[in-house]
Design a protein around this motif. Structure first.
Motif, PDB file in Angstrom:
ATOM      1  N   CYS A  65      47.222  43.289 -39.107  1.00 44.39           N
ATOM      2  CA  CYS A  65      48.037  42.144 -39.512  1.00 44.39           C
ATOM      3  C   CYS A  65      47.188  40.919 -39.810  1.00 44.39           C
ATOM      4  O   CYS A  65      47.698  39.809 -39.825  1.00 44.39           O
ATOM      5  N   GLY A  66      45.900  41.069 -40.045  1.00 44.48           N
ATOM      6  CA  GLY A  66      45.125  39.876 -40.339  1.00 44.48           C
ATOM      7  C   GLY A  66      43.698  40.195 -40.680  1.00 44.48           C
ATOM      8  O   GLY A  66      43.345  41.321 -41.027  1.00 44.48           O
ATOM      9  N   LEU A  67      42.864  39.160 -40.568  1.00 40.62           N
ATOM     10  CA  LEU A  67      41.452  39.294 -40.867  1.00 40.62           C
ATOM     11  C   LEU A  67      40.659  39.496 -39.587  1.00 40.62           C
ATOM     12  O   LEU A  67      41.083  39.115 -38.505  1.00 40.62           O
ATOM     13  N   PHE A  68      39.487  40.079 -39.717  1.00 40.36           N
ATOM     14  CA  PHE A  68      38.606  40.140 -38.560  1.00 40.36           C
ATOM     15  C   PHE A  68      37.176  39.873 -39.012  1.00 40.36           C
ATOM     16  O   PHE A  68      36.854  39.922 -40.191  1.00 40.36           O
ATOM     17  N   GLN A  69      36.317  39.543 -38.058  1.00 41.67           N
ATOM     18  CA  GLN A  69      34.921  39.286 -38.345  1.00 41.67           C
ATOM     19  C   GLN A  69      34.111  39.638 -37.109  1.00 41.67           C
ATOM     20  O   GLN A  69      34.608  39.606 -35.993  1.00 41.67           O
ATOM     21  N   LYS A  70      32.870  39.991 -37.313  1.00 40.16           N
ATOM     22  CA  LYS A  70      32.035  40.386 -36.179  1.00 40.16           C
ATOM     23  C   LYS A  70      31.502  39.179 -35.425  1.00 40.16           C
ATOM     24  O   LYS A  70      31.123  39.295 -34.269  1.00 40.16           O
ATOM     25  N   SER A  71      31.432  38.040 -36.074  1.00 41.35           N
ATOM     26  CA  SER A  71      31.044  36.810 -35.403  1.00 41.35           C
ATOM     27  C   SER A  71      32.146  35.801 -35.639  1.00 41.35           C
ATOM     28  O   SER A  71      32.789  35.808 -36.680  1.00 41.35           O
ATOM     29  N   TRP A  72      32.392  34.917 -34.695  1.00 40.79           N
ATOM     30  CA  TRP A  72      33.601  34.095 -34.778  1.00 40.79           C
ATOM     31  C   TRP A  72      33.406  32.805 -35.558  1.00 40.79           C
ATOM     32  O   TRP A  72      34.374  32.080 -35.788  1.00 40.79           O
ATOM     33  N   TRP A  73      32.176  32.510 -36.000  1.00 44.20           N
ATOM     34  CA  TRP A  73      31.979  31.288 -36.779  1.00 44.20           C
ATOM     35  C   TRP A  73      30.967  31.514 -37.890  1.00 44.20           C
ATOM     36  O   TRP A  73      30.120  32.406 -37.809  1.00 44.20           O
ATOM     37  N   GLN A  74      31.084  30.683 -38.920  1.00 43.26           N
ATOM     38  CA  GLN A  74      30.125  30.693 -40.003  1.00 43.26           C
ATOM     39  C   GLN A  74      30.031  29.281 -40.581  1.00 43.26           C
ATOM     40  O   GLN A  74      31.045  28.634 -40.827  1.00 43.26           O
ATOM     41  N   THR A  75      28.815  28.811 -40.779  1.00 45.37           N
ATOM     42  CA  THR A  75      28.603  27.525 -41.437  1.00 45.37           C
ATOM     43  C   THR A  75      28.167  27.753 -42.875  1.00 45.37           C
ATOM     44  O   THR A  75      27.534  28.758 -43.192  1.00 45.37           O
ATOM     45  N   GLN A  76      28.496  26.785 -43.724  1.00 44.20           N
ATOM     46  CA  GLN A  76      28.059  26.813 -45.108  1.00 44.20           C
ATOM     47  C   GLN A  76      27.739  25.395 -45.573  1.00 44.20           C
ATOM     48  O   GLN A  76      28.375  24.435 -45.133  1.00 44.20           O
ATOM     49  N   ILE A 130      34.807  19.240 -32.658  1.00 43.94           N
ATOM     50  CA  ILE A 130      33.637  19.002 -31.816  1.00 43.94           C
ATOM     51  C   ILE A 130      33.316  20.315 -31.132  1.00 43.94           C
ATOM     52  O   ILE A 130      34.126  20.845 -30.358  1.00 43.94           O
ATOM     53  N   LEU A 131      32.139  20.855 -31.419  1.00 36.05           N
ATOM     54  CA  LEU A 131      31.752  22.174 -30.916  1.00 36.05           C
ATOM     55  C   LEU A 131      30.482  22.054 -30.090  1.00 36.05           C
ATOM     56  O   LEU A 131      29.481  21.505 -30.558  1.00 36.05           O
ATOM     57  N   ASN A 132      30.507  22.565 -28.874  1.00 35.69           N
ATOM     58  CA  ASN A 132      29.331  22.558 -28.005  1.00 35.69           C
ATOM     59  C   ASN A 132      28.672  23.928 -28.053  1.00 35.69           C
ATOM     60  O   ASN A 132      28.982  24.817 -27.251  1.00 35.69           O
ATOM     61  N   ASN A 133      27.769  24.082 -29.017  1.00 36.88           N
ATOM     62  CA  ASN A 133      27.162  25.378 -29.262  1.00 36.88           C
ATOM     63  C   ASN A 133      25.807  25.144 -29.918  1.00 36.88           C
ATOM     64  O   ASN A 133      25.737  24.635 -31.044  1.00 36.88           O
ATOM     65  N   SER A 134      24.733  25.519 -29.243  1.00 39.72           N
ATOM     66  CA  SER A 134      23.389  25.237 -29.750  1.00 39.72           C
ATOM     67  C   SER A 134      23.074  26.011 -31.022  1.00 39.72           C
ATOM     68  O   SER A 134      22.287  25.554 -31.854  1.00 39.72           O
ATOM     69  N   GLU A 135      23.671  27.195 -31.194  1.00 38.39           N
ATOM     70  CA  GLU A 135      23.424  27.976 -32.411  1.00 38.39           C
ATOM     71  C   GLU A 135      24.071  27.316 -33.623  1.00 38.39           C
ATOM     72  O   GLU A 135      23.491  27.255 -34.709  1.00 38.39           O
ATOM     73  N   ILE A 136      25.291  26.829 -33.452  1.00 42.06           N
ATOM     74  CA  ILE A 136      25.932  26.082 -34.534  1.00 42.06           C
ATOM     75  C   ILE A 136      25.134  24.817 -34.822  1.00 42.06           C
ATOM     76  O   ILE A 136      24.905  24.448 -35.984  1.00 42.06           O
ATOM     77  N   ALA A 137      24.682  24.158 -33.757  1.00 41.52           N
ATOM     78  CA  ALA A 137      23.881  22.941 -33.932  1.00 41.52           C
ATOM     79  C   ALA A 137      22.618  23.221 -34.742  1.00 41.52           C
ATOM     80  O   ALA A 137      22.198  22.395 -35.561  1.00 41.52           O
ATOM     81  N   LYS A 138      21.999  24.383 -34.540  1.00 38.73           N
ATOM     82  CA  LYS A 138      20.788  24.729 -35.296  1.00 38.73           C
ATOM     83  C   LYS A 138      21.044  24.725 -36.795  1.00 38.73           C
ATOM     84  O   LYS A 138      20.205  24.275 -37.580  1.00 38.73           O
ATOM     85  N   ASP A 139      22.194  25.245 -37.204  1.00 38.86           N
ATOM     86  CA  ASP A 139      22.519  25.268 -38.627  1.00 38.86           C
ATOM     87  C   ASP A 139      22.648  23.858 -39.183  1.00 38.86           C
ATOM     88  O   ASP A 139      22.142  23.552 -40.271  1.00 38.86           O
ATOM     89  N   TYR A 140      23.342  22.999 -38.449  1.00 35.23           N
ATOM     90  CA  TYR A 140      23.520  21.633 -38.932  1.00 35.23           C
ATOM     91  C   TYR A 140      22.212  20.850 -38.895  1.00 35.23           C
ATOM     92  O   TYR A 140      21.947  20.022 -39.780  1.00 35.23           O
ATOM     93  N   LEU A 141      21.369  21.109 -37.909  1.00 36.58           N
ATOM     94  CA  LEU A 141      20.063  20.450 -37.857  1.00 36.58           C
ATOM     95  C   LEU A 141      19.156  20.939 -38.985  1.00 36.58           C
ATOM     96  O   LEU A 141      18.364  20.165 -39.539  1.00 36.58           O
ATOM     97  N   SER A 142      19.284  22.202 -39.355  1.00 36.75           N
ATOM     98  CA  SER A 142      18.524  22.710 -40.487  1.00 36.75           C
ATOM     99  C   SER A 142      18.934  21.997 -41.776  1.00 36.75           C
ATOM    100  O   SER A 142      18.085  21.606 -42.592  1.00 36.75           O
ATOM    101  N   GLU A 143      20.235  21.804 -41.958  1.00 35.54           N
ATOM    102  CA  GLU A 143      20.707  21.043 -43.113  1.00 35.54           C
ATOM    103  C   GLU A 143      20.196  19.604 -43.057  1.00 35.54           C
ATOM    104  O   GLU A 143      19.752  19.054 -44.075  1.00 35.54           O
TER     105      GLU A 143
END
Length: 340
Positions: free
Chosen positions: A11-22, A308-321
């Motif tokens: 009944c919906g979508l699924f993904q192996k990881s719960w977030w993605q940045t672009q 507001i997300l407290n997640n160092s992996e997500i932060a890495k993506d934004y810091l890379s940008e």
């Protein structure tokens, strides 16, 4: 970057990881954000609810019309001036296409802005960030987007969408801020909506509690209290750096001169179009993003959304940008800063 793998799951979508940045790449004028949105629209089975400031992307319109034809509940809330009124301009007309296909579109019909940028797919997946659904927003401007697979987050955004759909906009709309914090796969996430949630009052403690670093990317930064908090942390030894959109930072209201004259490392972007980010990263862990410019209008008048997300992996993506844009940005012209 956490890779997303999409598919159909009953009944919906699924993904192996719960977030993605672009992030957009104006130098190449590519639009991976649009391609992924079309994929998500094509995979949706029950509902697609869009709250977006402006619109002129044919591929998104075509995908939404196809979704409507296969029975998906498609609705769109937009701004009356920059959304519906501009639909009559050359290169537009996509809202008219949606309406002809039976997709309802509503606007705020008030002087202030319905400036949100979010989409909810199948009551499960939320897309948000700084990106307007336009050619400029996806190909020419510096922007970010984040896709979050969480039914709990979708509930929060659906509640806000329902309020706007019922005609509740601006300061008089109800706040449910106490119900807008969830933990997704170990990541604390808080959602804020302006103006009803008094966003700046929630961001100030995060800035004031920064221990080691603050990085920001700002299309508009004119909010004095947020600026004062960052300047205070810099004076306390926190490593604070930021990139301002050039045109926006040369108004009399910008916080740029204060930062520059205090010796804070700040730069202006070099994009001939627009540097449209609205991002703060604190202590390499806390990411603040969404449609909310750091301004009084965003805080007190416009309809906006923040995550507001407290997640160092997500932060890495934004810091890379941030680091990529920092490398191509430039020092402000000293003669324009007028330091005393």
């Amino acid at each position: 970057m956490a890779a997303l793998i999409w598919g159909l799951a009953g009944c919906g979508l699924f993904q192996k990881s719960w977030w993605q940045t672009q992030f957009t790449n104006p130098a190449q004028q590519t639009n991976p954000i649009v391609a992924d949105l079309v994929t998500n629209i094509n995979s949706s089975q029950s509902s697609i609810h869009v709250a977006a400031f402006e619109f002129n992307l044919d591929s998104i319109a075509e995908a939404l019309i196809a979704a409507k034809k296969r029975g998906v509940d498609v609705k769109w809330v937009t701004d009356d001036e920059y959304g519906l009124a501009e639909d009559k301009d050359p290169g537009h007309g996509q809202f008219a296409q949606l309406k002809r296909a039976g997709i309802p579109v509503k606007a705020d019909n008030r002087p202030d802005l319905m400036h949100n940028k979010f989409i909810i797919f199948d009551n499960q997946i939320v897309w948000t960030g700084s990106t307007n659904l336009t050619i400029n927003g996806t190909q020419r401007n510096n922007n970010n987007a984040i896709l979050l697979n969480s039914p709990e987050l979708a509930v929060i955004f659906e509640r806000e969408f329902a309020e706007m759909w019922a005609g509740q906009f601006g300061p008089s709309s109800p706040s449910t801020v106490d119900l807008q914090q969830v933990t997704v796969n170990g990541t604390p996430v808080q959602v804020l909506f302006a103006p009803e949630d008094k966003v700046s009052s929630k961001l100030l403690p995060l800035i004031n509690n920064a221990k080691s670093s603050i990085r920001f990317m700002a299309f508009s930064f004119t909010h004095e209290q947020l600026g004062a908090a960052m300047l205070s942390r810099a004076k306390a030894g926190v490593d604070v750096q930021g990139i301002f959109e050039t045109n926006g930072s040369e108004t009399q209201y910008s916080e740029l001169p204060k930062f520059y004259c205090a010796g804070m490392p700040v730069r202006q972007d070099s994009n001939p179009s627009a540097f449209h980010h609205k991002v703060i990263v604190i202590d390499n862990n806390t990411v603040i993003t969404g449609s909310y410019n750091f301004s009084n209008n965003a805080d007190r008048r416009n309809d906006e959304n923040v995550v507001i997300l407290n997640n160092s992996e997500i932060a890495k993506d934004y810091l890379s940008e941030f680091n990529t844009r920092w490398a191509e940005s430039r020092q402000p012209a000293k003669t324009r800063m007028k330091c005393r």
